[in-house]
Design a protein around this motif. Sequence first.
Motif, PDB file in Angstrom:
ATOM      1  N   HIS A   7      -8.600 -41.184  23.548  1.00  0.00           N
ATOM      2  CA  HIS A   7      -7.159 -41.025  23.359  1.00  0.00           C
ATOM      3  C   HIS A   7      -6.820 -39.664  22.787  1.00  0.00           C
ATOM      4  O   HIS A   7      -7.690 -38.972  22.261  1.00  0.00           O
ATOM      5  CB  HIS A   7      -6.566 -42.122  22.449  1.00  0.00           C
ATOM      6  N   ALA A   9      -4.033 -38.298  19.984  1.00  0.00           N
ATOM      7  CA  ALA A   9      -3.114 -38.804  18.967  1.00  0.00           C
ATOM      8  C   ALA A   9      -2.054 -37.745  18.676  1.00  0.00           C
ATOM      9  O   ALA A   9      -2.373 -36.573  18.458  1.00  0.00           O
ATOM     10  CB  ALA A   9      -3.874 -39.152  17.693  1.00  0.00           C
ATOM     11  N   GLU A  54      -1.795 -42.090  21.416  1.00  0.00           N
ATOM     12  CA  GLU A  54      -1.436 -42.832  20.217  1.00  0.00           C
ATOM     13  C   GLU A  54      -0.374 -42.053  19.459  1.00  0.00           C
ATOM     14  O   GLU A  54      -0.587 -40.898  19.106  1.00  0.00           O
ATOM     15  CB  GLU A  54      -2.664 -43.036  19.326  1.00  0.00           C
ATOM     16  N   HIS A  79      -5.039 -35.186  16.813  1.00  0.00           N
ATOM     17  CA  HIS A  79      -6.469 -35.163  17.120  1.00  0.00           C
ATOM     18  C   HIS A  79      -6.729 -35.666  18.529  1.00  0.00           C
ATOM     19  O   HIS A  79      -5.852 -36.262  19.154  1.00  0.00           O
ATOM     20  CB  HIS A  79      -7.284 -35.974  16.099  1.00  0.00           C
ATOM     21  N   GLU A 130     -12.058 -36.869  16.738  1.00  0.00           N
ATOM     22  CA  GLU A 130     -12.508 -38.201  16.365  1.00  0.00           C
ATOM     23  C   GLU A 130     -13.579 -38.617  17.375  1.00  0.00           C
ATOM     24  O   GLU A 130     -13.428 -38.396  18.570  1.00  0.00           O
ATOM     25  CB  GLU A 130     -11.319 -39.173  16.422  1.00  0.00           C
TER      26      GLU A 130
HETATM   27 CO    CO Z   1      -7.505 -41.647  16.850  1.00  0.00          CO
END
Ligand code: CO
Length: 134
Positions: A7, A9, A54, A79, A130
């Motif tokens: 993902h 973010a 996200e 991120h 991440e």
């Molecule tokens: Co994340």
Amino acid sequence: MIGRLNHIAIAVPDLAKASELYRTVMGAKVSAPKEQPAHGVTVVFVELPNTKIELLHPLGEKSPIANFLARNADGGIHHVCYEVEDIYAARDKLKSQGARVLGDGEPKIGAHDKPVLFLHPKDFTGTLIELEQV
Ligand code: CO
């Protein structure tokens, strides 16, 4: 070592407004907000055919997103998350090459109930990364 993009973010100052933007203007499938007190964020998941976005909003007093939004009033990319098969093996390999792992260096359970780690943005061309074990 890294696999798929799990993902991206994006920190947002107004979660309802950002959700509506992705739902109506962008025509995406958008989840209801989910509070994650352990991470100091409220998250909305935007599902895309090949990945997720996200939308992050601060939750509580010591949210890690609050400082970011103080510096980026309109919001911004916070991120990116890459998948790894073995988070301990990935961590140890990265550390052996000089990369810094944030916090105490131990994986925590992330937004998708899977172990995650964060890598120092200064070691990765200015991007907070991440890693999520899938
Ligand atoms: Co994340």
